[in-house]
Design a protein around this motif. Structure first.
Motif, PDB file in Angstrom:
ATOM      1  N   THR A  48       0.818  -1.224   0.000  1.00 15.64           N
ATOM      2  CA  THR A  48       0.000   0.000   0.000  1.00 15.64           C
ATOM      3  C   THR A  48       0.848   1.268   0.000  1.00 15.64           C
ATOM      4  O   THR A  48       0.453   2.289  -0.585  1.00 15.64           O
ATOM      5  CB  THR A  48      -0.927   0.015   1.228  1.00 15.64           C
ATOM      6  OG1 THR A  48      -0.137  -0.131   2.423  1.00 15.64           O
ATOM      7  CG2 THR A  48      -1.957  -1.110   1.144  1.00 15.64           C
ATOM      8  N   ASP A  49       2.000   1.214   0.679  1.00 16.30           N
ATOM      9  CA  ASP A  49       2.872   2.395   0.684  1.00 16.30           C
ATOM     10  C   ASP A  49       3.376   2.699  -0.729  1.00 16.30           C
ATOM     11  O   ASP A  49       3.397   3.861  -1.165  1.00 16.30           O
ATOM     12  CB  ASP A  49       4.067   2.166   1.617  1.00 16.30           C
ATOM     13  CG  ASP A  49       3.643   2.150   3.082  1.00 16.30           C
ATOM     14  OD1 ASP A  49       2.577   2.741   3.389  1.00 16.30           O
ATOM     15  OD2 ASP A  49       4.357   1.565   3.904  1.00 16.30           O
ATOM     16  N   MET A  50       3.792   1.658  -1.446  1.00 11.49           N
ATOM     17  CA  MET A  50       4.255   1.860  -2.821  1.00 11.49           C
ATOM     18  C   MET A  50       3.102   2.341  -3.710  1.00 11.49           C
ATOM     19  O   MET A  50       3.268   3.220  -4.550  1.00 11.49           O
ATOM     20  CB  MET A  50       4.817   0.554  -3.385  1.00 11.49           C
ATOM     21  CG  MET A  50       5.397   0.705  -4.793  1.00 11.49           C
ATOM     22  SD  MET A  50       5.591  -0.872  -5.663  1.00 11.49           S
ATOM     23  CE  MET A  50       3.873  -1.252  -6.043  1.00 11.49           C
ATOM     24  N   ALA A  51       1.915   1.765  -3.500  1.00 11.12           N
ATOM     25  CA  ALA A  51       0.756   2.165  -4.300  1.00 11.12           C
ATOM     26  C   ALA A  51       0.429   3.643  -4.092  1.00 11.12           C
ATOM     27  O   ALA A  51       0.148   4.385  -5.045  1.00 11.12           O
ATOM     28  CB  ALA A  51      -0.450   1.291  -3.936  1.00 11.12           C
ATOM     29  N   ARG A  52       0.460   4.060  -2.816  1.00  9.45           N
ATOM     30  CA  ARG A  52       0.176   5.471  -2.517  1.00  9.45           C
ATOM     31  C   ARG A  52       1.229   6.376  -3.153  1.00  9.45           C
ATOM     32  O   ARG A  52       0.918   7.428  -3.704  1.00  9.45           O
ATOM     33  CB  ARG A  52       0.130   5.681  -1.005  1.00  9.45           C
ATOM     34  CG  ARG A  52      -0.291   7.094  -0.586  1.00  9.45           C
ATOM     35  CD  ARG A  52      -0.406   7.240   0.918  1.00  9.45           C
ATOM     36  NE  ARG A  52      -1.513   6.455   1.446  1.00  9.45           N
ATOM     37  CZ  ARG A  52      -1.361   5.304   2.123  1.00  9.45           C
ATOM     38  NH1 ARG A  52      -0.143   4.810   2.338  1.00  9.45           N
ATOM     39  NH2 ARG A  52      -2.397   4.641   2.577  1.00  9.45           N
ATOM     40  N   GLN A  53       2.474   5.971  -3.084  1.00  4.30           N
ATOM     41  CA  GLN A  53       3.566   6.770  -3.652  1.00  4.30           C
ATOM     42  C   GLN A  53       3.415   6.875  -5.166  1.00  4.30           C
ATOM     43  O   GLN A  53       3.561   7.960  -5.744  1.00  4.30           O
ATOM     44  CB  GLN A  53       4.908   6.124  -3.302  1.00  4.30           C
ATOM     45  CG  GLN A  53       6.115   6.907  -3.811  1.00  4.30           C
ATOM     46  CD  GLN A  53       7.425   6.207  -3.471  1.00  4.30           C
ATOM     47  OE1 GLN A  53       7.434   5.127  -2.899  1.00  4.30           O
ATOM     48  NE2 GLN A  53       8.525   6.829  -3.836  1.00  4.30           N
ATOM     49  N   PHE A  54       3.108   5.760  -5.821  1.00  4.58           N
ATOM     50  CA  PHE A  54       2.948   5.770  -7.278  1.00  4.58           C
ATOM     51  C   PHE A  54       1.719   6.567  -7.701  1.00  4.58           C
ATOM     52  O   PHE A  54       1.723   7.244  -8.733  1.00  4.58           O
ATOM     53  CB  PHE A  54       2.858   4.336  -7.805  1.00  4.58           C
ATOM     54  CG  PHE A  54       4.201   3.650  -7.930  1.00  4.58           C
ATOM     55  CD1 PHE A  54       5.368   4.256  -7.442  1.00  4.58           C
ATOM     56  CD2 PHE A  54       4.306   2.410  -8.527  1.00  4.58           C
ATOM     57  CE1 PHE A  54       6.588   3.638  -7.544  1.00  4.58           C
ATOM     58  CE2 PHE A  54       5.541   1.778  -8.637  1.00  4.58           C
ATOM     59  CZ  PHE A  54       6.679   2.388  -8.146  1.00  4.58           C
TER      60      PHE A  54
END
Length: 354
Positions: A149-155
């Motif tokens: 989820t952290d990567m998804a939010r960043q992307f």
């Protein structure tokens, strides 16, 4: 008159030649004189008829056609029928002038075609860059199936920034198009340019702080300076120029605005002490999508249309904009505005294309 002289010279040449041949064979001056007279007369009449009927008359028709096409029917009728004393010389001049005009038109068409190709290439590149970035971020999130989820939010944040870039690009393109076609009117009002500059400074204070750039208003006059222009569009001009100075300025540098009163105009100058611009790039600086430093321009963002919009707005006011710069020392953008006359209201008029 010139036609007859030309015909006589040619007839005389033929008569002399024939007479010389006659004398060579008969050695009789009487026969030579008779031959010369008859040959001169026959040659003159023959050449004159041929030149007048089959050549000169055709040249006159060509000249009249060129002359009429050049002037246009209305102007020709107003001036009356033009009769040239020397159509051969006039045709030569008209054709040379026509050739120069056509060469100039062809050169202009080539420049326009090059501009069109460059514009299509640039706009294609400008759209592809954020679109491919958005596609890449979304594909990465889908492939990950939202497990990180952290990567998804960043992307998603990065994709959102590229969507904003696309929005800015479309908005700026639409604005330039409307300025060119006159869909956006110029709403002339009287206002204090001093106050507008201070308002723009206040709105850009936080952005200036982010770039570590100091804003300086070099105001030399105690009395307010009234100008006649579209207040909101001049605000946009100032914002774009100052924002441009942030992008190409230096940390702990400064951006200053100065006012100079001319006879019936006010000169507004925006000066920075940034990286400056090479002299060879100055003529193209206001072109759409033109960037002197492509790699840096990509990092700092923007649509690449800010200066083009500035030029359109200033020219829509029937005013001028210029730039001077020294590489490594900074740049100065200056534009003029009409001084406002006291007690005279200013109407709202549309932008007219030249």
């Amino acid at each position: 008159m010139k036609l007859r002289v030309l015909v006589f010279i040619n007839a005389a040449a033929v008569a002399i030649t024939v007479s010389a041949v006659n004398y060579y064979f008969k050695h009789s001056w009487y026969d030579v004189s008779v031959t010369f007279g008859l040959t001169l007369t026959i040659s003159f009449v023959t050449f004159y008829i041929l030149l007048e009927k089959y050549i000169y008359s055709k040249i006159k028709i060509i000249y009249k056609l060129i002359h009429n096409l050049k002037l246009g029917r209305d102007l020709r009728d107003a001036l009356g029928e033009h009769v040239s004393a020397d159509p051969i010389n006039d045709v030569e001049q008209e054709v040379q002038e026509w050739a120069r005009q056509k060469k100039s038109e062809i050169d202009d068409l080539r420049k326009q075609e090059k501009f069109r190709r460059d514009f299509l290439s640039n706009i294609s590149h400008e759209f592809k860059t954020p679109l491919f970035a958005i596609q890449g971020y979304i594909d990465a999130i889908v492939d990950d199936d939202f497990e990180d989820t952290d990567m998804a939010r960043q992307f998603l944040d990065k994709a959102s920034k590229n969507v904003d870039r696309l929005s800015y690009l479309i908005k700026d393109l639409d604005e330039i198009s409307k300025l060119e076609t006159g869909e956006i009117p110029i709403n002339y009002t009287k206002f204090k340019i001093n106050d507008l500059i201070r308002e723009v400074f206040e709105s850009l204070e936080m952005k200036a702080a982010e770039h570590h750039i100091k804003l300086v208003f070099k105001q030399k006059y105690d009395e307010p300076i009234l100008v006649n222009a579209d207040r909101e569009k001049i605000r946009q001009v100032l914002v774009n120029l100052i924002d441009n100075s942030f992008k190409y300025g230096k940390e702990e540098g400064s951006t200053s605005v100065s006012l100079f009163e001319l006879h019936d105009q006010v000169l507004v100058e925006v000066t920075d002490d940034g990286i400056g611009i090479e002299e060879k790039y100055l003529p193209r600086l206001f072109e759409r999508f033109f960037r002197t430093d492509t790699s840096r321009s990509r990092q700092i963002g923007g649509s690449g249309l800010g200066l083009a919009i500035v030029k359109h707005i200033v020219e829509a006011h029937q005013e001028t904009i210029n730039v001077r710069s020294t590489e490594g020392l900074g740049s100065t953008f200056g534009f003029t505005l009409q001084k406002a006359k006291q007690g005279i209201p200013f109407p709202t008029i549309p932008v007219l294309n030249s």
